[in-house]
Design an enzyme around this catalytic site. Structure first.
Site, PDB file in Angstrom:
ATOM      1  N   ASP A   1      -2.851  77.926  44.346  1.00 51.33           N
ATOM      2  CA  ASP A   1      -2.439  76.534  44.602  1.00 51.33           C
ATOM      3  C   ASP A   1      -3.613  75.653  45.016  1.00 51.33           C
ATOM      4  O   ASP A   1      -4.660  76.138  45.448  1.00 51.33           O
ATOM      5  CB  ASP A   1      -1.356  76.488  45.683  1.00 51.33           C
ATOM      6  CG  ASP A   1      -1.846  76.978  47.038  1.00 51.33           C
ATOM      7  OD1 ASP A   1      -2.492  78.042  47.085  1.00 51.33           O
ATOM      8  OD2 ASP A   1      -1.609  76.292  48.051  1.00 51.33           O
TER       9      ASP A   1
ATOM     10  N   GLU B   1      -1.385  78.948  49.638  1.00 49.67           N
ATOM     11  CA  GLU B   1      -2.366  79.186  50.710  1.00 49.67           C
ATOM     12  C   GLU B   1      -2.571  77.904  51.515  1.00 49.67           C
ATOM     13  O   GLU B   1      -2.659  77.926  52.736  1.00 49.67           O
ATOM     14  CB  GLU B   1      -3.697  79.655  50.102  1.00 49.67           C
ATOM     15  CG  GLU B   1      -4.703  80.170  51.123  1.00 49.67           C
ATOM     16  CD  GLU B   1      -5.632  79.101  51.693  1.00 49.67           C
ATOM     17  OE1 GLU B   1      -6.316  79.373  52.677  1.00 49.67           O
ATOM     18  OE2 GLU B   1      -5.670  77.964  51.146  1.00 49.67           O
TER      19      GLU B   1
HETATM   20 ZN   LIG Z   1      -8.976  77.535  49.455  1.00 51.61          ZN
END
Ligand SMILES: [Zn+2]
Length: 379
Positions: free
Chosen positions: A79, A140
């Protein structure tokens, strides 16, 4: 040795695939195909369902013919932070940038591109290797949600590297902070601001008094704190009875993290009490800190591999969390390594083409060094 044009073309393709946090489906599908073509067995876990995303973490196993070698993990996240849709990458003078209206997405697609290039080289050049586990995580950004909810039964690695630091290749992160996030709700008392203000308790004023006294920003070399969000109030003619403040504390030292968290919570509670209000506090441990000694095998191996890749290895401490915080918690000793993404999380984000190649080269050397190292003990 690195196929420079190939890795750049791959990287340019990856950044043009939209993958905002919790919306990684398209990229996950492409990477599943790529990893399968490279001989990996790919499993997608169900972490996406747990966090409201449309794809899970990818865990890909590449078996080696060296049963005595340790299992190496190579990780990166799929992401990107916003604005990251419809990225139009530009190549100029050896540097890749966005068109200025989005981020580039080198964070963390430079890590993904380097891992894919390294696997291609390993295959083409028939480089002997042990078992390798690739983990491409979701979500993340904004809380390490993918790593937090990963299906741990799929993780088999003895040690690993997360390709997710902004330092130039050669940088090895040995220390990272833990983080607590605090949601503080201050309850005052509503009243008509024109007719009977003296009967109200202004929650905004109470929050302000606490915030004015709060120790925040850089607390010391390994500790930080920040008030990041504040919501409250409805109209000028109402004494506001509710304010919500969201703040965080980070430290690489668990005791200091605890102390800073207590300072912040106590201050809100006390200030509220002194002013006839109350404060509800919800503390969430986002992740734990980790410290890898410089003598740890994971650190030494990355150091030696960097030298073999003709990079200048160096140790750094960071103020940011990454998926490595969770992998270390799960018992997989993991260091974050620098991949040369610069000015991440801004529209000026860029990467030098040279750094893309250097990272891939470093990963190849890490794979070689892992194959040559004994399975135990990787303390
Ligand atoms: Zn990163």
């Amino acid at each position: 040795m690195i196929n420079q044009e190939r890795i750049i073309a791959d990287f340019m393709e990856l950044v043009q695939i939209n993958s905002p946090t919790k919306n990684e489906r398209q990229l996950a599908d492409l990477l599943t195909t790529r990893l399968t073509q490279l001989g990996c067995t790919v499993t997608e876990d169900s972490a996406g369902e747990k966090i409201g995303g449309n794809a899970g973490n990818l865990i890909a196993d590449l078996s080696g013919a060296m049963p005595k070698a340790p299992v190496l993990m190579l990780g990166a996240h799929m992401d990107c932070v916003s604005p990251c849709e419809n990225v139009r990458p530009q190549r100029k003078d050896g540097r890749i940038t966005s068109s200025g209206d989005t981020i580039l997405g080198a964070d963390d697609k430079a890590g993904i591109a380097a891992i894919l290039e390294a696997l291609k080289l390993v295959e083409e050049q028939q480089i002997p290797h042990g078992d390798i586990q690739i983990v491409f995580s979701i979500a993340e950004e904004g809380g390490l949600h993918g790593a937090k909810h990963i299906d741990r039964s799929l993780l088999k690695a003895d040690f690993g590297y997360e390709l997710d630091s902004s330092g130039r290749p050669g940088e090895i992160i040995t220390k990272a902070p833990g983080q607590n996030q605090m949601k503080i709700t201050i309850h005052g008392k509503a009243a008509h601001a024109g007719i009977a203000p003296e009967t109200g308790i202004n929650a905004i004023t109470v929050a302000s008094k606490a915030i004015a006294q709060l120790r925040q920003g850089r607390i010391d070399e390994e500790t930080t704190a920040n008030i990041g969000v504040i919501h409250g109030g409805i109209a000028t003619n109402i004494v506001p009875d509710l304010v919500e403040v969201i703040c965080e504390a980070r430290s690489r030292n668990p005791k200091k993290l605890q102390a800073q968290t207590e300072h912040m919570c106590e201050l809100f509670k006390q200030t509220a009490a002194e002013n006839g209000a109350t404060a509800d506090i919800d503390i969430e441990r986002k992740y734990d800190p980790y410290v890898l000694p410089e003598e740890a095998n994971t650190v030494k191996l990355a150091y030696q591999a960097a030298k073999a890749a003709k990079l200048a290895p160096r140790f750094e401490a960071t103020g940011g969390g990454s998926d490595a915080n969770f992998f270390n918690l799960y018992g997989i000793e993991t260091a974050v390594i620098g991949i040369g993404m610069q000015k991440c999380h801004t529209l000026e984000e860029f990467i030098e083409e040279e750094d893309l190649c250097n990272t891939a080269n470093w990963v190849v050397e890490i794979i070689k060094a892992a194959a040559a190292s004994p399975k135990q003990p990787l303390e």
